[in-house]
Structures are given as structure tokens and as C-alpha cells.
Motif scaffolding. Sequence first.
Motif, short mmCIF file in Angstrom:
data_model
loop_
_atom_site.label_atom_id
_atom_site.label_comp_id
_atom_site.label_asym_id
_atom_site.label_seq_id
_atom_site.Cartn_x
_atom_site.Cartn_y
_atom_site.Cartn_z
N THR A 12 -1.38 1.98 -3.46
CA THR A 12 -2.75 2.32 -3.08
C THR A 12 -3.22 3.58 -3.80
O THR A 12 -2.52 4.58 -3.85
N ASN B 39 0.82 -1.22 0.00
CA ASN B 39 0.00 0.00 0.00
C ASN B 39 0.85 1.26 0.00
O ASN B 39 0.38 2.34 -0.36
N GLU C 202 -5.96 8.59 5.35
CA GLU C 202 -6.61 9.05 4.12
C GLU C 202 -7.74 8.12 3.72
O GLU C 202 -8.84 8.56 3.37
N GLU C 203 -7.45 6.81 3.79
CA GLU C 203 -8.46 5.82 3.38
C GLU C 203 -9.65 5.83 4.33
O GLU C 203 -10.80 5.71 3.90
N THR C 204 -9.38 5.99 5.62
CA THR C 204 -10.47 6.02 6.59
C THR C 204 -11.36 7.24 6.38
O THR C 204 -12.59 7.14 6.44
N VAL D 183 -6.17 6.20 -3.44
CA VAL D 183 -7.26 6.68 -2.59
C VAL D 183 -8.06 7.71 -3.37
O VAL D 183 -7.49 8.61 -3.99
N ASP E 272 -14.56 0.84 -6.47
CA ASP E 272 -14.24 0.76 -5.05
C ASP E 272 -15.16 -0.29 -4.41
O ASP E 272 -16.37 -0.06 -4.30
N LYS F 37 -13.57 6.60 3.38
CA LYS F 37 -14.60 5.60 3.69
C LYS F 37 -15.68 6.18 4.60
O LYS F 37 -16.86 5.83 4.49
N ARG G 192 -1.53 6.67 4.91
CA ARG G 192 -2.46 6.02 3.98
C ARG G 192 -3.73 5.59 4.71
O ARG G 192 -4.84 5.76 4.20
N SER G 193 -3.56 5.04 5.90
CA SER G 193 -4.71 4.58 6.67
C SER G 193 -5.63 5.74 7.02
O SER G 193 -6.86 5.63 6.93
#
Length: 254
Positions: free
Chosen positions: A68, A64, A212-214, A70, A104, A217, A209-210
Motif C-alpha cells: 500500500t 496492503n 493512515e488511509e482513513t 498512502v 488515487d 481520505k 494502514r487503515s
Amino acid sequence: MDIATLIGIFSAFALVLISIMIGGSLTLFFNIPSIFIVFGGTIGATMIHYPIRDVLSVMNVAKNVFFTRVWSTQEVVDRFVEFANKSRREGILALESELANVDDPFMVKGLQLTVDGMEPDSIKEILETEIEYLEERHRSGAEVLNTMATFFPAMGMIGTLIGLVQMLSSMEDPSTIGPAMAVALLTTFYGAVAANLVCLPMAGKLRKRSQEETLVKEMIISGIVAVANGENPRIIEQKLHSFVPPKARASRFD
């Protein structure tokens, strides 16, 4: 592919290698015993510290850092305004035709649950649970890398002690002092490079990254629930814009 990560890794290692070559031969910094001590010792210690499943899965999570993609927050806003418009014109079941155009899986799952007629609160609960376990996987991967970053310098110090013992035990033979001193110094060098140019930066990028992805989501959950409740597209846009920095907001209704 994350260009910043590639540039960072390339520039960091390139500058170190150039500095070495300016001062002498690159082969002086290649020592098999030092590699075995630092990398073999770190991998072994990590496998003692974590179950084998977690150690192997770190490779999956580490990708990732490089690959990844996003969604941008504005992309999410635009998509849900489109979904809301279509839903109000043609009904909620019309969103099923949009599933093939969404790449997604998380958004697809939310839309599918909406089309299937699940209550908005139940959809939100299911998707929030998925986010929790996603964060746990990312946290676990970053934790393994942070642990390896701790072990690398420690194994380097162990290698240094091994080299010093070998050197001091054979002071009467000058020909053995050089190789022993190489092990003593190079293990520390390898440990510092592996920890500070690989493990710690990758763990930091995974945490970013986590986050940004959270965020994306959470936006998707908010959009799914709003569409399921049949809210006005303009209201949905305003709700989702609360996740976006003011300077980055672009309204489709101006």
C-alpha cells in the motif's frame, strides 16, 4: 513496497533460524505431522469461524501490509491548493483535465462528482460512505488474522497433547518416544511462531494502514468540499493543515 515490514519479517525469522542452527541441525525442527496439525488445523478452524469469502479475501487485504502506498498529508494539501487555484482562475470544469494526472481513485471520484455539479453535501455523504466500507474491509481482514493468531497456539497445544499421548502409550518401545516427543514440542513451537511473528504483526500493520488511509481520505473529502464551495486556496490550505502535525506543515503562501 514497505521496507520496514520486509526488514522486520526477515530479521525476525533470520534470528530464529540462526539461533536454531547454532544449537543444532535445522532438520530437527522440521516435522510433517506437526505442520499438518498446526497449519491444517488453524486453516480448518478459521474456515469454520468465518465464511469462505472472508477467509479468501484476507489474502487480498494482507497485501496492503507490503504494497500500500498512502499519500503523505503534505502531498494532499499541495494538490488541493493547486486544484483551488485552477478552479478560481478557469472555473470548476477545468478540473476535469486534472483527472488523468491523479492516481488515487478516491480523489478522482470526488473531483469527478465536483465537476459534474453535485452539491458539496451530497459529495461528502457519498465519499464518507465509501470510507465506512473501506474501514469495515480492513477491520474484517485484521480480525481474521487475529483469530488465526488465537488458533495457532491452540492447535499447537492440541498437537502437544497428541504427541504426549503417543509417547505415553508406547513407553515400552524407546524408539517411538523420540518422534512422538518431536510432535509434542514442535507443534507448540510452530503455533507460537506463526501467531507472534506473522499473524499478530500483520494485523497490527493493517490497523495502522487503515488509520493512515482513513486520515488521508478524510483530508481529501475536506479538500473536495472546499473546492466545490469555491473557497480561497489559502483558506483551504489552513483547513487541511489541521490534519497535519504542526512540525510537518509547510505553507505555499509564506
